[in-house]
Scaffold this active site. Structure first.
Site, PDB file in Angstrom:
ATOM      1  N   CYS A  75      -6.525   1.900   5.422  1.00  0.00           N
ATOM      2  CA  CYS A  75      -7.171   0.654   5.833  1.00  0.00           C
ATOM      3  C   CYS A  75      -6.660   0.281   7.229  1.00  0.00           C
ATOM      4  O   CYS A  75      -5.777   0.953   7.776  1.00  0.00           O
ATOM      5  CB  CYS A  75      -6.828  -0.446   4.827  1.00  0.00           C
ATOM      6  SG  CYS A  75      -5.090  -0.984   4.905  1.00  0.00           S
ATOM      7  N   GLU A 126       0.778   3.904   1.757  1.00  0.00           N
ATOM      8  CA  GLU A 126       1.163   4.343   3.102  1.00  0.00           C
ATOM      9  C   GLU A 126       2.340   3.536   3.648  1.00  0.00           C
ATOM     10  O   GLU A 126       3.290   4.083   4.196  1.00  0.00           O
ATOM     11  CB  GLU A 126      -0.011   4.212   4.083  1.00  0.00           C
ATOM     12  CG  GLU A 126      -1.229   5.006   3.702  1.00  0.00           C
ATOM     13  CD  GLU A 126      -2.252   4.173   2.935  1.00  0.00           C
ATOM     14  OE1 GLU A 126      -1.874   3.497   1.945  1.00  0.00           O
ATOM     15  OE2 GLU A 126      -3.434   4.219   3.300  1.00  0.00           O
ATOM     16  N   CYS A 165      -2.796  -0.102   7.362  1.00  0.00           N
ATOM     17  CA  CYS A 165      -2.073   1.167   7.236  1.00  0.00           C
ATOM     18  C   CYS A 165      -2.296   2.071   8.446  1.00  0.00           C
ATOM     19  O   CYS A 165      -1.374   2.752   8.894  1.00  0.00           O
ATOM     20  CB  CYS A 165      -2.456   1.858   5.936  1.00  0.00           C
ATOM     21  SG  CYS A 165      -1.901   0.908   4.486  1.00  0.00           S
ATOM     22  N   HIS A 210       0.849  -1.196   0.000  1.00  0.00           N
ATOM     23  CA  HIS A 210       0.000   0.000   0.000  1.00  0.00           C
ATOM     24  C   HIS A 210       0.883   1.244   0.000  1.00  0.00           C
ATOM     25  O   HIS A 210       2.009   1.229   0.518  1.00  0.00           O
ATOM     26  CB  HIS A 210      -0.892   0.026   1.240  1.00  0.00           C
ATOM     27  CG  HIS A 210      -1.977  -1.005   1.216  1.00  0.00           C
ATOM     28  ND1 HIS A 210      -3.152  -0.857   1.920  1.00  0.00           N
ATOM     29  CD2 HIS A 210      -2.072  -2.193   0.586  1.00  0.00           C
ATOM     30  CE1 HIS A 210      -3.923  -1.907   1.722  1.00  0.00           C
ATOM     31  NE2 HIS A 210      -3.284  -2.737   0.920  1.00  0.00           N
TER      32      HIS A 210
END
Length: 153
Positions: A84, A56, A87, A54
């Site tokens: 999410c 992040e 993260c 991801h």
């Protein structure tokens, strides 16, 4: 233009890079206490076959290497989509001072939409600002998924 919006524009550029690579268009930028960009990243789950790829997570790992510490307590994370659970957990574990995000993630957001992990009593709670350039961040995602659905298999 305000500083948060300027940084979100950089995150949007990262999201566009992700889209051009066939990734879900999410981008992230991390700044240090002086407002200097120390990391930029986007989603790489598909291109790297990496479930944790991801934007992040990629940005947090880059920032930690850049400053030589896992503790990002004076840093701000700018991301185009609400983090999410994974993260948001990384935000907590990195001790980020601030989190600034654009669009809400009604299906998987863990900062307000589905759950707010920052209200669960963990050891760290960042300052959070949402809806920064929300329409621009949301439009990139909408366009990406609309195009994906209309493409032949």
């Amino acid at each position: 233009m305000l500083f948060d919006e300027e940084m979100m524009l950089l995150a949007i550029e990262e999201a566009k890079k992700a889209a051009s690579e066939g990734e879900v268009p999410v981008g992230a930028v991390i700044t240090d206490r002086n407002g200097t960009v120390i990391a930029k990243a986007h989603n790489t789950r598909e291109t790297e076959n990496k479930p944790t790829g991801h934007a992040e997570i990629n940005a947090i790992e880059t920032a930690a290497k850049a400053i030589g510490s896992r503790r990002l307590s004076e840093c701000t994370l700018y991301v185009t989509l609400e983090p999410c659970p994974m993260c948001a957990g990384a935000v907590i574990n990195a001790g980020l001072k601030r989190l600034v995000y654009g669009a809400f993630d009604e299906k998987g957001g863990a900062c307000s939409s589905r759950i707010n992990l920052f209200e669960c009593g963990f050891s760290h709670t960042p300052l959070v600002r949402s809806r920064v350039l929300e329409r621009e961040c949301s439009d990139i995602l909408t366009h990406f998924f609309r195009t994906l659905r209309s493409s032949p298999p």
